[in-house]
Enzyme design. Structure first.
Site, PDB file in Angstrom:
ATOM      1  N   GLY A 244      43.144 -12.743 -26.429  1.00 58.87           N
ATOM      2  CA  GLY A 244      44.520 -13.517 -25.969  1.00 58.87           C
ATOM      3  C   GLY A 244      44.248 -14.820 -25.437  1.00 58.87           C
ATOM      4  O   GLY A 244      44.890 -15.530 -25.920  1.00 58.87           O
ATOM      5  N   ILE A 637      28.804  -8.351  -9.596  1.00 53.69           N
ATOM      6  CA  ILE A 637      28.844  -8.137 -11.077  1.00 53.69           C
ATOM      7  C   ILE A 637      28.984  -6.613 -11.162  1.00 53.69           C
ATOM      8  O   ILE A 637      28.273  -5.956 -11.022  1.00 53.69           O
ATOM      9  CB  ILE A 637      27.811  -8.822 -11.679  1.00 53.69           C
ATOM     10  CG1 ILE A 637      27.537 -10.354 -11.330  1.00 53.69           C
ATOM     11  CG2 ILE A 637      27.940  -8.362 -13.295  1.00 53.69           C
ATOM     12  CD1 ILE A 637      28.927 -11.088 -11.893  1.00 53.69           C
ATOM     13  N   LEU A 638      30.153  -6.228 -11.672  1.00 52.03           N
ATOM     14  CA  LEU A 638      30.419  -4.862 -11.878  1.00 52.03           C
ATOM     15  C   LEU A 638      29.722  -4.150 -12.870  1.00 52.03           C
ATOM     16  O   LEU A 638      29.133  -2.901 -12.913  1.00 52.03           O
ATOM     17  CB  LEU A 638      31.853  -4.566 -12.099  1.00 52.03           C
ATOM     18  CG  LEU A 638      32.940  -5.086 -10.838  1.00 52.03           C
ATOM     19  CD1 LEU A 638      34.292  -5.054 -11.293  1.00 52.03           C
ATOM     20  CD2 LEU A 638      32.683  -4.100  -9.674  1.00 52.03           C
ATOM     21  N   PRO A 640      26.775  -5.503 -15.846  1.00 50.82           N
ATOM     22  CA  PRO A 640      25.923  -6.880 -16.263  1.00 50.82           C
ATOM     23  C   PRO A 640      26.313  -6.879 -17.710  1.00 50.82           C
ATOM     24  O   PRO A 640      26.188  -8.114 -18.469  1.00 50.82           O
ATOM     25  CB  PRO A 640      24.722  -6.585 -16.013  1.00 50.82           C
ATOM     26  CG  PRO A 640      24.611  -5.680 -14.687  1.00 50.82           C
ATOM     27  CD  PRO A 640      26.038  -4.895 -14.962  1.00 50.82           C
ATOM     28  N   LYS A 709      34.387 -11.658  -7.775  1.00 52.83           N
ATOM     29  CA  LYS A 709      34.942 -12.888  -8.469  1.00 52.83           C
ATOM     30  C   LYS A 709      35.150 -12.869 -10.035  1.00 52.83           C
ATOM     31  O   LYS A 709      34.100 -12.407 -10.533  1.00 52.83           O
ATOM     32  CB  LYS A 709      34.269 -13.988  -8.120  1.00 52.83           C
ATOM     33  CG  LYS A 709      34.034 -14.439  -6.517  1.00 52.83           C
ATOM     34  CD  LYS A 709      33.265 -15.555  -6.095  1.00 52.83           C
ATOM     35  CE  LYS A 709      32.741 -15.931  -4.804  1.00 52.83           C
ATOM     36  NZ  LYS A 709      32.140 -17.029  -4.398  1.00 52.83           N
ATOM     37  N   GLU A 713      36.542 -16.985 -17.043  1.00 52.43           N
ATOM     38  CA  GLU A 713      36.830 -18.538 -17.116  1.00 52.43           C
ATOM     39  C   GLU A 713      35.873 -19.392 -16.796  1.00 52.43           C
ATOM     40  O   GLU A 713      35.497 -20.467 -17.392  1.00 52.43           O
ATOM     41  CB  GLU A 713      38.137 -18.722 -16.685  1.00 52.43           C
ATOM     42  CG  GLU A 713      39.226 -18.299 -17.634  1.00 52.43           C
ATOM     43  CD  GLU A 713      40.578 -17.952 -16.887  1.00 52.43           C
ATOM     44  OE1 GLU A 713      41.597 -18.365 -17.207  1.00 52.43           O
ATOM     45  OE2 GLU A 713      40.585 -17.141 -15.893  1.00 52.43           O
TER      46      GLU A 713
END
Length: 746
Positions: A244, A637-638, A640, A709, A713
């Site tokens: 997207g 970081i959920l 890696p 976070k 982007e």
């Protein structure tokens, strides 16, 4: 046997991987429903003017053609009478397809041919006779700088950039100065999956709508408002999205045309756009920027001036935060910022990965590199000397900021200390070697989301939310969070998404999905845990009598006391004892912890630092990016593995922006001419070499409960600027017009 139930932060394979590689994952144009018709869009060959004649009779005479819709015969629905606003529509009057004879931009949809087969619809569209009266169009941004205006705040939430101090005073105080113009051309998203909508007619105006979108609820909102349908009549499904990058944030016109045709013909209808038609809506706007920097003798910035002019359409004011980042990334008391729009005869631009920041960071990071040379400092040292410990733009402390760690860890991994300062001083045989760096900052945003958690009698947990999956790993990370929250193996958890019949969640964009939906998964699981505890207390067991939820933990498929793990109950036994097939709970969006985060007491952002090596042939001036190190500070970081993939994709985007990507407009026709994947150049495998991703440790207990976070982007920021800086270091040629093609270096 002890089961693994700690998943957050662990590299985990995509749970949706098997469906994608076996064809089980269905996309919008792959839902085959019975008795379906096919719509093909006819596009305008002119950029501005009006339709003077449409002769549909020969086309309607073709066997199998069901209808030709145009402004002459469209039904009298709401969107043909008044403007509408979807969730992210900019200020102005949105484009209404087939509304009247006026042509506003090249490739504008002017008719929809509906037939029994796609091939017939395509052929019929090619022979549909339409006459036009063409008038002069304006598509060249550089000719309208003087016409540019400051956009109003309006309904879009846009806020003008805030200046501070006195730039004129800061400019005079500086002993080193840099002032330059920067530009980049329009760019198009070009996801692999073209936009398409399949509308399944269920009778009595009830529809199942399979749409290419980044927000099923946004598409539903638009359809219900335009066609006067209830939410029950307009179910929108989007289980998988083949890329997207922002193009799916706003519903595109094929959705409206497909629904309109289905309602009129009372048949199922599919409308798919061609690759060429993907250039008929939304793009990163062409932007021209002016940056001026002043620095004192010690290298500290005394003044920053960043001004940008971007294109928008004649009918909407599309705004981005292009210059605002320059007021917060580096320490400076005197900052002047400005942003204006110029109206052109193009479709309204659209958010594109790291909107605004991707454009603004190029100009800022190249200017910072130029200033480092002017001040006689290493580019890394210059940035460190101007490090900002506080968000001066908002006058707020950061919830966390590990950018200094990004600088140091990224530089160490890259070997930056071996860099020699003089341009052209480093070689690999005959090739010129250049090392450059850049960086960026992106909002760490959260939005309230709703999630439902349901545990069945077999001990299987189903967690659901109407959020979308655009390839970033949402299925996987939500499954990880749910599995750890309820102490279950990941195989015993299913995450369901992409359906307006599920609990409502925001669009997937802005790098906010992981934090928004992820924290809501925790809340829903906590609510489920309380229900399970209450049921356990009803059972014949004294172990949980008078126990509070804080005294209980979920692990190994059990609910057990924190003080004594031997006192435990198997979760599936608790559900079975309830006499119900399942026990379920849902978080309250309006009462969630995320909703309590405003007004902000902290500036919440992710940061990164990028180091790039290029090798340039001195005779041909061909550029190869041979190494990239991207150090990212993005909270917790959920996963890696999936997170690294996101940053890899971001880097590739940055390389494309620096060296290849541009939508080439032929201003004689007001049309983008390279409207195909063959001619719109993006990096491919042969262009990509070594990319190292470093996730800098950053704990943040203020940004949201899980400390997340977004990373989708921020990883792109600074990449294009770093490439430009590396090219200068290799060749001594400073290019400020993106992309940096061979002709600009020769």
């Amino acid at each position: 046997m002890t089961l693994q139930t700690d998943y957050i932060g662990k590299p985990t394979n995509r749970v949706d991987g098997p469906a994608k590689v076996t064809g089980g994952a269905k996309y919008a144009a792959e839902y085959n429903v019975p008795n379906m018709l096919y719509g093909y869009v006819v596009s305008s060959p002119i950029a501005k003017g009006k339709i003077t004649k449409i002769d549909a009779a020969p086309v309607l005479a073709l066997a199998g053609v069901q209808q030709v819709f145009s402004h002459e015969n469209v039904p009298h629905y709401a969107f043909f009478d008044r403007s509408y606003q979807d969730e992210i529509a900019p200020g102005g009057s949105p484009f209404r397809p087939l509304y009247d004879a006026e042509i506003k931009f090249s490739l504008q949809p002017v008719a929809l041919v509906v037939a029994d087969t796609f091939e017939l619809a395509r052929y019929a569209a090619s022979v549909l006779y339409i006459e036009y009266e063409e008038v002069a169009h304006e598509t060249k941004l550089s000719q309208h700088i003087d016409d540019a205006y400051e956009p109003g705040t309006g309904k879009t939430g846009y806020q003008p950039p805030k200046s501070r101090g006195n730039f004129g005073k800061g400019w005079k105080e500086g002993v080193a100065h840099v002032e330059a113009q920067f530009s980049h051309h329009a760019q198009h998203h070009n996801p692999m999956e073209n936009f398409a909508t399949t509308v399944e007619w269920l009778g009595d105006k009830y529809l199942n709508i399979y749409d290419k979108t980044q927000g099923a609820f946004n598409s539903q909102l638009l359809v219900t408002k335009i066609f006067g349908l209830s939410k029950e009549q307009a179910r929108v499904v989007s289980k998988y999205t083949g890329g997207g990058f922002g193009s799916g944030l706003r519903p595109q016109y094929q959705l409206l045309l497909a629904v309109m045709a289905s309602l009129e013909l009372e048949r199922s209808v599919r409308v798919s756009l061609t690759r060429e038609q993907m250039f008929s809506f939304g793009h990163r706007p062409e932007t021209m920027q002016h940056v001026a920097l002043a620095a004192a003798a010690d290298g500290s910035l005394t003044g920053i001036n960043h001004f940008a002019v971007a294109e928008t359409s004649q009918f909407e004011d599309f705004t981005e935060n292009v210059v605002g980042w320059s007021g917060m990334l580096y320490d400076c008391k005197n900052v002047a910022l400005g942003y204006r729009l110029a109206k052109l005869d193009v479709y309204t631009p659209l958010d594109m990965r790291a909107p605004g920041a991707a454009s603004g960071s190029i100009a800022l990071e190249i200017a910072m590199d130029e200033m480092a040379y002017a001040a006689g400092l290493d580019p890394l040292e210059f940035r460190i000397r101007n490090y900002s410990d506080r968000d001066q733009a908002q006058d707020l402390p950061y919830s966390s900021k590990a950018l200094r760690k990004c600088y140091h860890e990224g530089a160490a991994k890259f070997g930056w200390e071996k860099r020699t300062a003089e341009p052209g001083s480093m070689r690999d045989g005959n090739l010129l070697v250049g090392w450059g760096m850049g960086g960026g900052v992106w909002d760490a945003t959260t939005k309230p989301a709703t999630v439902r958690a349901s545990l069945d009698a077999d001990g299987h947990l189903t967690v659901s939310s109407g959020t979308n999956e655009i390839g970033t790993g949402t299925y996987t990370i939500m499954t990880q969070i749910a599995a750890e929250s309820m102490g279950l193996p990941i195989e015993a958890v299913t995450f369901v998404l992409g359906d307006t019949e599920l609990p409502e969640s925001p669009l997937q964009g802005g790098s906010w999905t992981a934090a928004s939906v992820g924290n809501s998964v925790v809340e829903a699981c906590a609510a489920l845990g309380e229900k399970l505890l209450k049921q356990a207390q009803k059972m014949d067991s004294l172990a949980f009598k008078d126990v509070k939820i804080e005294d209980v933990q979920f692990a190994n498929g059990q609910m057990r006391l924190r003080s004594d793990s031997t006192k435990a109950m198997v979760l599936r036994d608790v559900v079975q004892a309830s006499g119900e097939g399942k026990i379920e709970a849902q978080n309250a969006k309006e009462k969630s912890k995320l909703a309590a985060l405003k007004p902000p007491k902290y500036s919440m952002h992710a940061h990164n630092a990028v180091f790039v090596e290029v090798k340039v042939d001195p005779d041909l001036m061909t550029v190869h990016v041979t190494r990239v190190v991207n150090a990212v500070a993005a909270g917790r970081i959920l996963n890696p593995k999936t997170a690294r993939s996101q940053v890899l994709g971001s880097v590739v985007w940055g390389l494309g922006m620096a060296l290849m990507e541009e939508s080439v407009m032929d201003h004689r026709f007001g049309r983008y001419m390279n409207h195909s994947l063959a001619e719109y150049h993006v990096p491919v495998n042969a262009d990509i070499h070594d990319i190292d991703v470093i996730f800098v440790n950053e704990e943040d207990d203020k940004v949201n409960p899980l400390g997340i976070k977004g990373i989708g982007e921020v990883g792109m920021l600074g990449v294009a600027g770093a490439v430009a800086n590396a090219i200068y270091h290799a060749t001594g040629k400073r290019v400020r017009d993106m992309p940096i093609t061979v002709d600009k270096l020769l």
